[in-house]
Design an enzyme around this catalytic site. Structure first.
Site, PDB file in Angstrom:
ATOM      1  N   GLY A  14       1.058  -1.501   0.260  1.00 14.83           N
ATOM      2  CA  GLY A  14       0.365   0.162   0.016  1.00 14.83           C
ATOM      3  C   GLY A  14       1.288   1.483   0.100  1.00 14.83           C
ATOM      4  N   SER A  15       2.410   1.449  -0.838  1.00 15.63           N
ATOM      5  CA  SER A  15       2.620   2.146  -0.870  1.00 15.63           C
ATOM      6  C   SER A  15       2.381   3.639  -1.621  1.00 15.63           C
ATOM      7  CB  SER A  15       4.428   2.303  -0.791  1.00 15.63           C
ATOM      8  OG  SER A  15       4.199   2.433  -2.131  1.00 15.63           O
ATOM      9  N   MET A  93      -4.632  -7.468  -7.276  1.00 19.70           N
ATOM     10  CA  MET A  93      -3.552  -7.992  -7.624  1.00 19.70           C
ATOM     11  C   MET A  93      -5.224  -8.772  -7.933  1.00 19.70           C
ATOM     12  SD  MET A  93      -1.398  -6.990  -8.513  1.00 19.70           S
ATOM     13  CE  MET A  93       0.300  -6.727  -7.900  1.00 19.70           C
ATOM     14  N   ILE A  95      -8.086  -9.239 -11.372  1.00 17.81           N
ATOM     15  CA  ILE A  95      -8.500  -9.001 -12.568  1.00 17.81           C
ATOM     16  C   ILE A  95      -9.830  -8.363 -12.401  1.00 17.81           C
ATOM     17  CG2 ILE A  95      -9.239  -9.434 -15.299  1.00 17.81           C
ATOM     18  CD1 ILE A  95      -7.670 -10.820 -15.493  1.00 17.81           C
ATOM     19  N   HIS A 112       0.182   1.358 -13.019  1.00 10.03           N
ATOM     20  CA  HIS A 112       0.995   0.199 -13.589  1.00 10.03           C
ATOM     21  C   HIS A 112       2.477   0.811 -14.176  1.00 10.03           C
ATOM     22  CE1 HIS A 112       1.512  -3.321 -15.989  1.00 10.03           C
ATOM     23  NE2 HIS A 112       2.056  -3.079 -16.560  1.00 10.03           N
ATOM     24  N   ASP A 148      -4.451  -4.645 -18.504  1.00  7.17           N
ATOM     25  CA  ASP A 148      -4.072  -3.647 -18.904  1.00  7.17           C
ATOM     26  C   ASP A 148      -4.184  -2.334 -20.181  1.00  7.17           C
ATOM     27  OD1 ASP A 148      -3.262  -3.504 -16.329  1.00  7.17           O
ATOM     28  OD2 ASP A 148      -1.437  -4.925 -16.889  1.00  7.17           O
ATOM     29  N   GLN A 176       7.913   7.469  -8.463  1.00  5.59           N
ATOM     30  CA  GLN A 176       7.433   8.895  -9.746  1.00  5.59           C
ATOM     31  C   GLN A 176       5.439   8.303  -9.785  1.00  5.59           C
ATOM     32  OE1 GLN A 176       8.274  10.736 -11.712  1.00  5.59           O
ATOM     33  NE2 GLN A 176       9.842  10.076 -10.697  1.00  5.59           N
TER      34      GLN A 176
HETATM   35  C1  GAR Z   1       3.078  -0.836  -7.737  1.00  7.40           C
HETATM   36  O1  GAR Z   1       3.732  -1.005  -8.050  1.00  7.40           O
HETATM   37  C2  GAR Z   1       1.345  -0.759  -8.653  1.00  7.40           C
HETATM   38  O2  GAR Z   1       1.934  -0.446  -9.396  1.00  7.40           O
HETATM   39  C3  GAR Z   1       1.893  -2.311  -8.721  1.00  7.40           C
HETATM   40  O3  GAR Z   1       1.843  -2.854  -8.027  1.00  7.40           O
HETATM   41  C4  GAR Z   1       2.865  -2.505  -6.544  1.00  7.40           C
HETATM   42  C5  GAR Z   1       1.787  -2.101  -5.245  1.00  7.40           C
HETATM   43  O4  GAR Z   1       2.105  -1.583  -4.454  1.00  7.40           O
HETATM   44  N1  GAR Z   1       0.141  -2.662  -9.155  1.00  7.40           N
HETATM   45  C6  GAR Z   1       0.321  -3.808 -10.405  1.00  7.40           C
HETATM   46  O5  GAR Z   1       1.743  -4.067 -11.243  1.00  7.40           O
HETATM   47  C7  GAR Z   1      -0.930  -3.762 -11.547  1.00  7.40           C
HETATM   48  N2  GAR Z   1      -0.517  -4.763 -12.466  1.00  7.40           N
HETATM   49  P1  GAR Z   1       1.530  -0.365  -3.553  1.00  7.40           P
HETATM   50  O6  GAR Z   1       1.136  -1.725  -3.115  1.00  7.40           O
HETATM   51  O7  GAR Z   1       2.962  -0.560  -2.673  1.00  7.40           O
HETATM   52  O8  GAR Z   1       1.031   0.781  -3.601  1.00  7.40           O
END
Ligand code: GAR
Length: 216
Positions: A14-15, A93, A95, A112, A148, A176
């Protein structure tokens, strides 16, 4: 002005959720976090929501194998209960099915970690390195029924360095992601996103998004 109510769907650390929370608390993103929903009970994102007094809900996918639309109907129930106007996928994660998309038409966005349409799917930072690309980045897009494939709202570009590993490239991209996701949500909240076919135009407005600019 009434703030757009957002529901964030997560599966893990969840960043991106945290960046959205921080930007709302700083006042640079004018939205209200109505609910955080996770398909994983132990997602750290739920803990982040709790710390900031945001309703956090675990919607277990147990027993829904091969019944994705029924699972999505549960998500819709929770999102509607919290009067969500924009659904924000942040490392969710799973669909998404038409059940969710029909309930929130043009109101579901995703981030993404690649420059779509290159490298859709999973493990895309590794795939970008293996392909030898010189630039990668991240994409915020509307979600449609493909994987996507929806109309692109914003992208940010980062260089790929000779000594990059999957971790170092992912970290550079993530920095970013944390900027552009809030920027895209702010555009949506200001009613400035206009979708024409595959193209998303950002209408003029008092642009208060300088904080999120990636290439000032
Ligand atoms: C992020 O890098 C996001 O872009 C990716 O999962 C990560 C989640 O990080 N999403 C995907 O790959 C979706 N297909 P987070 O939990 O720290 O926000």
């Amino acid at each position: 002005m009434k703030k757009t109510r957002i529901g964030v769907l997560v599966s893990g650390r969840g960043s991106n959720l945290q960046a959205i929370i921080d930007n709302i608390e700083k006042g640079s993103l004018s939205a209200e976090l109505a609910v955080v929903i996770s398909d994983q009970a132990d997602a750290y994102a739920l803990e982040r929501a709790r710390k900031h007094h945001i309703p956090g809900v675990h919607v277990s996918a147990k027993g829904y194998k091969g019944r994705r639309d029924e699972y999505d109907a549960l998500l819709v129930q929770v999102l509607q209960k919290h009067h969500v106007e924009l659904v924000v996928l942040a490392g969710f994660m799973r669909i998404i099915t038409p059940t969710l998309l029909k309930a929130f038409p043009r109101r579901v966005i995703n981030i993404h970690p690649a420059l779509l349409p290159s490298f859709p799917g999973l493990h895309v930072q590794k795939a970008a390195l293996e392909h030898g690309v010189k630039f990668s980045g991240c994409t915020v897009h509307f979600v449609d029924e493909g994987m996507d494939t929806g109309p692109i709202i914003i992208q940010a570009v980062v260089p790929v360095l000779d000594n990059d590993t999957e971790d170092t490239l992912s970290a550079r991209i993530l920095t970013q992601e944390h900027k552009i996701y809030s920027r895209a949500i702010q555009f949506f909240a200001e009613g400035r996103l206009q979708v024409e076919g595959r193209t998303v135009r950002v209408r003029d407005g008092a642009d208060k998004s300088g904080d999120f600019l990636t290439n000032p």
